[in-house]
Design a protein around this motif. Sequence first.
Motif, short mmCIF file in Angstrom:
data_model
loop_
_atom_site.label_atom_id
_atom_site.label_comp_id
_atom_site.label_asym_id
_atom_site.label_seq_id
_atom_site.Cartn_x
_atom_site.Cartn_y
_atom_site.Cartn_z
N TRP A 119 -35.98 -5.05 -31.61
CA TRP A 119 -36.55 -3.72 -31.70
C TRP A 119 -36.20 -3.05 -33.03
O TRP A 119 -36.31 -1.84 -33.16
CB TRP A 119 -36.08 -2.85 -30.54
N SER A 150 -47.47 -6.29 -29.63
CA SER A 150 -46.04 -6.20 -29.90
C SER A 150 -45.74 -5.05 -30.87
O SER A 150 -44.78 -4.29 -30.67
CB SER A 150 -45.54 -7.52 -30.49
N PRO A 193 -41.62 -6.24 -26.27
CA PRO A 193 -42.56 -5.39 -27.01
C PRO A 193 -44.01 -5.52 -26.57
O PRO A 193 -44.74 -4.52 -26.54
CB PRO A 193 -42.39 -5.87 -28.46
N TYR A 250 -38.79 -6.46 -20.36
CA TYR A 250 -40.25 -6.52 -20.54
C TYR A 250 -40.68 -7.00 -21.92
O TYR A 250 -41.65 -7.73 -22.05
CB TYR A 250 -40.86 -5.14 -20.26
N THR A 304 -36.06 -2.64 -22.13
CA THR A 304 -36.54 -3.29 -23.35
C THR A 304 -36.14 -4.76 -23.39
O THR A 304 -36.79 -5.57 -24.05
CB THR A 304 -35.99 -2.59 -24.60
N ARG A 305 -35.09 -5.13 -22.67
CA ARG A 305 -34.66 -6.53 -22.63
C ARG A 305 -35.35 -7.31 -21.51
O ARG A 305 -35.33 -8.53 -21.51
CB ARG A 305 -33.14 -6.59 -22.46
N GLY A 340 -45.96 -1.91 -29.04
CA GLY A 340 -44.77 -1.74 -28.21
C GLY A 340 -43.61 -1.18 -29.00
O GLY A 340 -42.86 -0.31 -28.51
N GLN A 341 -43.42 -1.65 -30.22
CA GLN A 341 -42.37 -1.13 -31.09
C GLN A 341 -42.57 0.37 -31.33
O GLN A 341 -41.63 1.17 -31.26
CB GLN A 341 -42.38 -1.87 -32.43
N MET A 390 -33.66 2.61 -20.64
CA MET A 390 -34.41 1.97 -21.70
C MET A 390 -33.76 0.71 -22.27
O MET A 390 -34.45 -0.31 -22.47
CB MET A 390 -34.68 2.98 -22.82
N PHE A 429 -31.06 -1.18 -28.42
CA PHE A 429 -32.16 -1.80 -27.69
C PHE A 429 -32.31 -3.30 -27.93
O PHE A 429 -33.12 -3.96 -27.28
CB PHE A 429 -33.48 -1.10 -28.03
N VAL A 435 -41.92 2.60 -28.06
CA VAL A 435 -40.51 2.80 -27.74
C VAL A 435 -39.89 3.80 -28.72
O VAL A 435 -39.10 4.66 -28.33
CB VAL A 435 -39.74 1.47 -27.76
N PHE A 474 -44.68 -3.55 -23.31
CA PHE A 474 -44.62 -2.12 -23.61
C PHE A 474 -45.85 -1.69 -24.41
O PHE A 474 -46.38 -0.59 -24.21
CB PHE A 474 -43.36 -1.80 -24.41
#
Length: 446
Positions: free
Chosen positions: A343, A263, A52, A50, A47-48, A266-267, A43, A339, A270, A55
Amino acid sequence: MPYKVFSSLQSITKRLKTSNFVRNVAMVGGGIAAGQAIALAFMPFLTRLYGPESFGIAAAFAAIVNIITPISTMGYANAIVMPESDRDAAAVARLSILCGLIIAPLSLILVHVGKPWLAVWTGMEKAPQMLYLIPLTLVIGAFLSVTNQSAIRASLFKAKARAYVESKLFTDTSKLIGGIIAPSELLLILLTIIGQFTNFLMQMLRVPRTGVLKISNWFGTDGVRNAAIEQRDFAIYRMPQSVLNAASLGLPTILLTSLFSASSAGQYSVAVLVLGAPVMLLGSSVGEVFYPKITRAITAKSPSAYKLLFKVSAILFAVGLIPFGTMMIFGEYLFSIIFGQEWVVAGNYSQWLSIWLLSNLVTGASVATLPALGLQRFLLIREVFSVILRATALYVGFKFFESDVIAIALFSIVGFLLSLSIVYVAFRHLFKNSKDWKLIYDNESI
């Protein structure tokens, strides 16, 4: 006195080592732990790569799929563990697959008609063609559901756990490689679907092809009508309940995407993925082993059923309090460090989500108890209220406070209260039944 305590601990430890229940939980839990460890290890890199937004779109797509996936088997896949004979269980498996093969083409039509709205809800306005992957996902999901439940029925927990670990490793490795080459939300979606198929394939390669697990027994119409009638509670109550549960869980992702941004979704996704690791680890492993065990105890009208539920629930609370308590206090700081600084909002979400997810973890044992108690109808009614109350909580947060954090906080508090309602009903009914069963047992002994 110290000697007696030590002797008692030794006795408990010995019983745990020789307990089939504990062994099976450890086996399933070990597989899920390995799978979650893989997901968490990858993860910080994913996360770096793709971001937010990617995701968020992938999570919104998954939310839509999760809502309609229970419809693919009409809830009958969950009934595979119920029949006493493998022949009847195979009929339930055939019924589940038949439902999946009928529902998938219908979903294709619905996707085509509803594409404009679905694209907005999932943030896929730029690439709405991705929505045509939904029918494929439903077919794979139907076969995977039948495989999972058949393996649980046959107590093939080791094969199931290994398949899960291998599929997670394949999926996350592919996401990492793809993210380095050409990261996109489409890639995340495709690889997730391929991961489900890999899980199904790896599992089938490791189980004996006999009885319910013989693939040829999954096709045809023999016994399907009787299976549909005998297990109709799963279609009438369990399927709608599962759909409503998925809808209530997917609401934040869908609403965050459509009202705020992909976005924000996405937050949230995750945060739930990270916090969901303990829930999936303990909840799934205990649930899969506990479900048939508590079902047999209730069917046999054993007075020990109440104590069994209390013991498992207490253990889940004690173990879950450690990770979720930590996130309640340090969530924002931990997410930004692990992350990346972008994030930090996910960390904010996690502090509130921990309250709900801890209660959700403990509730898993009670949920497994309700079908055997004939309380499927309660679960359905509860899920109707769940969707309404959670949607209201999110609406209040979005409309009156204009804050995604407040919306998630209200959503989590409502989730916590709804979890308590299930625990209360399960213990109340089981306690009453246990007293009645004890009276019967004592009279028979006399």
